[in-house]
Design a protein around this motif. Structure first.
Motif, PDB file in Angstrom:
ATOM      1  N   PHE A 167       1.143  -0.846  -0.634  1.00 18.75           N
ATOM      2  CA  PHE A 167      -0.331   0.263   0.008  1.00 18.75           C
ATOM      3  C   PHE A 167       1.045   0.976  -0.114  1.00 18.75           C
ATOM      4  N   SER A 168       1.903   0.834  -0.462  1.00 11.82           N
ATOM      5  CA  SER A 168       2.749   2.332  -0.296  1.00 11.82           C
ATOM      6  C   SER A 168       4.382   2.019  -1.717  1.00 11.82           C
ATOM      7  N   ALA A 169       4.823   2.684  -2.045  1.00 16.41           N
ATOM      8  CA  ALA A 169       6.170   2.295  -3.138  1.00 16.41           C
ATOM      9  C   ALA A 169       6.900   2.128  -2.232  1.00 16.41           C
ATOM     10  N   GLU A 170       7.222   1.718  -1.295  1.00 18.01           N
ATOM     11  CA  GLU A 170       8.575   1.618  -0.313  1.00 18.01           C
ATOM     12  C   GLU A 170       8.525  -0.011   0.678  1.00 18.01           C
ATOM     13  N   SER A 171       6.477   0.342   0.588  1.00 18.54           N
ATOM     14  CA  SER A 171       6.867  -1.618   1.108  1.00 18.54           C
ATOM     15  C   SER A 171       6.494  -2.378  -0.064  1.00 18.54           C
ATOM     16  N   ALA A 172       5.872  -1.481  -1.245  1.00 15.70           N
ATOM     17  CA  ALA A 172       6.172  -2.660  -2.973  1.00 15.70           C
ATOM     18  C   ALA A 172       7.501  -2.777  -3.478  1.00 15.70           C
ATOM     19  N   ARG A 224      11.840  -8.356 -14.456  1.00 20.76           N
ATOM     20  CA  ARG A 224      13.536  -8.916 -13.860  1.00 20.76           C
ATOM     21  C   ARG A 224      13.994  -8.325 -13.382  1.00 20.76           C
ATOM     22  N   ASP A 225      13.817  -7.412 -12.947  1.00 22.96           N
ATOM     23  CA  ASP A 225      15.104  -6.983 -12.173  1.00 22.96           C
ATOM     24  C   ASP A 225      14.938  -5.412 -11.705  1.00 22.96           C
ATOM     25  N   GLU A 226      15.706  -5.411 -10.153  1.00 24.61           N
ATOM     26  CA  GLU A 226      14.972  -4.298  -9.244  1.00 24.61           C
ATOM     27  C   GLU A 226      15.270  -2.620 -10.881  1.00 24.61           C
ATOM     28  N   GLU A 227      16.316  -2.692 -11.308  1.00 22.08           N
ATOM     29  CA  GLU A 227      16.000  -1.596 -12.367  1.00 22.08           C
ATOM     30  C   GLU A 227      15.040  -1.068 -12.641  1.00 22.08           C
ATOM     31  N   VAL A 228      14.370  -2.216 -13.652  1.00 20.71           N
ATOM     32  CA  VAL A 228      12.759  -2.106 -13.993  1.00 20.71           C
ATOM     33  C   VAL A 228      11.915  -1.490 -13.204  1.00 20.71           C
ATOM     34  N   ALA A 229      12.250  -2.396 -11.936  1.00 18.30           N
ATOM     35  CA  ALA A 229      10.465  -2.461 -10.491  1.00 18.30           C
ATOM     36  C   ALA A 229      10.996  -1.624 -10.108  1.00 18.30           C
ATOM     37  N   ASN A 230      11.711  -0.460  -9.843  1.00 10.82           N
ATOM     38  CA  ASN A 230      11.941   0.984  -9.408  1.00 10.82           C
ATOM     39  C   ASN A 230      10.845   2.105 -10.213  1.00 10.82           C
ATOM     40  N   MET A 231      11.653   1.499 -11.911  1.00  6.61           N
ATOM     41  CA  MET A 231      11.178   2.350 -12.696  1.00  6.61           C
ATOM     42  C   MET A 231       9.401   2.471 -12.636  1.00  6.61           C
ATOM     43  N   PHE A 232       8.611   0.864 -12.807  1.00  2.78           N
ATOM     44  CA  PHE A 232       7.658   0.907 -12.950  1.00  2.78           C
ATOM     45  C   PHE A 232       6.971   1.019 -11.504  1.00  2.78           C
ATOM     46  N   ILE A 233       7.878   1.735 -10.264  1.00  5.42           N
ATOM     47  CA  ILE A 233       7.111   1.615  -9.466  1.00  5.42           C
ATOM     48  C   ILE A 233       6.771   3.563  -9.353  1.00  5.42           C
ATOM     49  N   GLU A 234       8.033   4.173  -9.354  1.00  5.79           N
ATOM     50  CA  GLU A 234       8.135   5.444  -9.825  1.00  5.79           C
ATOM     51  C   GLU A 234       6.550   6.131 -10.745  1.00  5.79           C
ATOM     52  N   MET A 235       6.612   5.180 -11.778  1.00  2.00           N
ATOM     53  CA  MET A 235       5.659   5.680 -12.546  1.00  2.00           C
ATOM     54  C   MET A 235       4.004   5.342 -12.600  1.00  2.00           C
TER      55      MET A 235
END
Lengths: 286, 57
Positions: A112-117, A145-156
Motif C-alpha cells: 500500500f505504498s511505493a516503499e513497501s511494494a 525481471r530486475d530491480e532497476e525496472v521494478a523501481n521504474m514501474f513503481i515510480e511511474m
C-alpha cells in the motif's frame, strides 16, 4: 414468455451474438444502450422496459457495475449480479476470494505504498508480475525481471493520478507453457475451454493482444477447479482464466465478469451464446 | 449502404447487417463512429466513446 434484455454500451461480436441467438430461439429479446438509461432512488421497475432478465454486457466496467446495482435496486434480475461484478472487476478482491475458498491461485502480495511494494519485490525476488488491481485486456500487466525496472514501474505508478495506482498487486511469475486457459462457465457448466497462446514478442496471452485461441480439452481437473472458482465469486456467466504451473498444476488467476468469447467462438464448436441465453431463461423462471 | 465520415468526409461502406450501437471505422482517417440510428435508407453516426481505462471484460 420471458423477455431477455442485452444491455450494452458498445455492440461487439458478443452482444450481437447474444441478441441474434435469442431471436433465433424465438425468445422475446431486446438490445438496449446502457448510456441512455437513468435511474433515481424513487424509480419503479415498471418505468424501465428491460424485460424479465438483463444480460449486463457493458464494455466499461464501472458503467456496467453501477448500473447493475441500480437495476437490482429496482428488482431486476441482472446477470451477472452486482456483487459478482464487484469481485471479478478487482484483482485484489478476486485473489482474496479465491484464497478464502481454497481455490489454487498464484501467490500474490498486496502493498500500500511505493516503499513497501519495493520491499516486497526485493524480498520475493525476480521475476515477478506487477498488475493493476482494476483493468482488462492485459493493460498495465508487466513482467519485471530486475530491480532497476521494478523501481521504474513503481515510480511511474506513483506519478499516476489514480489513487488505485498506489495499491500494489505483486504476483509470483508462474512457470508455465506460453499459453493460459480460458474456461467459459455458464451456471454450473463449463461450456468450452480454450488455450490462449501469446503472440510473438508478447508475454501476455490476451486475445486482444494478438493471442491465438485453440480448443482445450475439458478435463475433470479443469472442470472441477473452474466450477469451484466460479461458485466462489458468486456464479453466473464467467470467464475463468487459469495457468498451468509446472509443479502445482492448474491455478486460477482471474475471473472475467463480462466474458468476451469471440476468440473462443472462432475455434470451439460449442454454442456459447446459446448456452448463455438458455441460462438467462432458467434464471428468469426461478 | 454508404455514409460519409464526420471527420474527413470520406465515403464509408456500411455493412447491411450493422446494428445500432456498433462501431464503424473510417478507412481513410481511422475515426470511430457509433451507429446512432438506422432505417431502410439512412444511417446516423455519432462520435464513438474513446477507450476508457476500465474497458474490457
Amino acid at each position: 414468455m420471458v423477455k431477455v434484455c442485452v444491455l450494452y454500451d458498445k455492440v461487439r461480436f458478443e452482444e450481437k451474438a447474444l441478441y441474434d441467438t435469442a431471436k433465433k430461439k424465438g425468445i422475446k429479446a431486446q438490445i438496449i444502450d446502457a448510456k441512455t438509461i437513468t435511474v433515481n432512488n424513487e424509480s419503479k421497475r415498471k418505468t424501465l422496459q428491460l424485460g424479465d432478465v438483463v444480460l449486463q454486457r457493458c464494455i466499461s466496467h464501472f458503467r456496467g457495475l453501477y448500473l447493475a446495482a441500480c437495476l437490482e435496486f429496482l428488482g431486476f434480475i441482472v446477470i451477472n449480479k452486482f456483487k459478482v461484478g464487484e469481485t471479478c472487476g478487482n484483482k485484489l478482491i478476486t485473489s482474496l476470494t479465491l484464497a478464502k475458498s481454497k481455490i489454487p491461485t498464484p501467490k500474490t502480495h498486496f502493498a500500500f505504498s511505493a516503499e513497501s511494494a519495493i520491499e516486497v519485490i526485493n524480498t520475493t525476488g525476480f521475476p515477478i508480475v506487477l498488475k493493476p488491481i482494476i483493468g482488462s485486456w492485459g493493460r498495465g500487466v508487466f513482467p519485471i525481471r530486475d530491480e532497476e525496472v521494478a523501481n521504474m514501474f513503481i515510480e511511474m505508478r506513483e506519478e499516476n493520478d489514480s489513487p488505485l495506482a498506489r495499491i500494489y498487486y505483486v504476483q509470483e511469475m508462474i512457470r508455465r507453457p506460453p499459453r493460459d486457459l480460458r474456461c467459459i462457465v455458464v451456471g454450473d457448466k463449463v461450456v468450452t475451454a480454450i488455450y490462449r497462446y501469446s503472440a510473438e514478442n508478447e508475454w501476455r496471452t490476451n486475445v486482444s493482444r494478438g493471442g491465438k485461441a485453440e480448443v482445450a480439452p475439458i478435463t475433470n481437473e479443469l472442470e472441477d477447479i473452474a466450477l469451484r472458482a466460479a461458485k466462489a465469486v458468486g456464479g453466473g456467466i464467467l470467464g475463468v482464466d487459469l495457468m498451468e504451473d509446472e509443479k502445482r498444476g492448474l491455478l486460477v488467476h482471474e475471473i472475467n465478469n463480462t466474458v468476451e468469447f469471440r476468440g473462443a467462438s472462432n475455434v470451439s464448436e460449442a454454442d456459447i451464446a446459446g448456452a448463455m441465453i438458455d441460462y438467462a431463461l432458467t434464471i428468469a423462471k426461478r | 449502404m454508404k455514409t460519409q465520415c464526420q471527420e474527413c468526409g470520406a465515403e464509408i461502406n456500411v455493412p447491411d447487417d450493422i446494428m445500432v450501437g456498433e462501431i464503424l471505422t473510417c478507412p481513410d482517417c481511422g475515426g470511430n463512429f457509433e451507429i446512432a440510428s438506422k432505417s431502410e435508407d439512412k444511417i446516423e453516426l455519432k462520435p464513438a466513446e474513446t477507450i476508457g481505462e476500465d474497458w474490457g471484460q
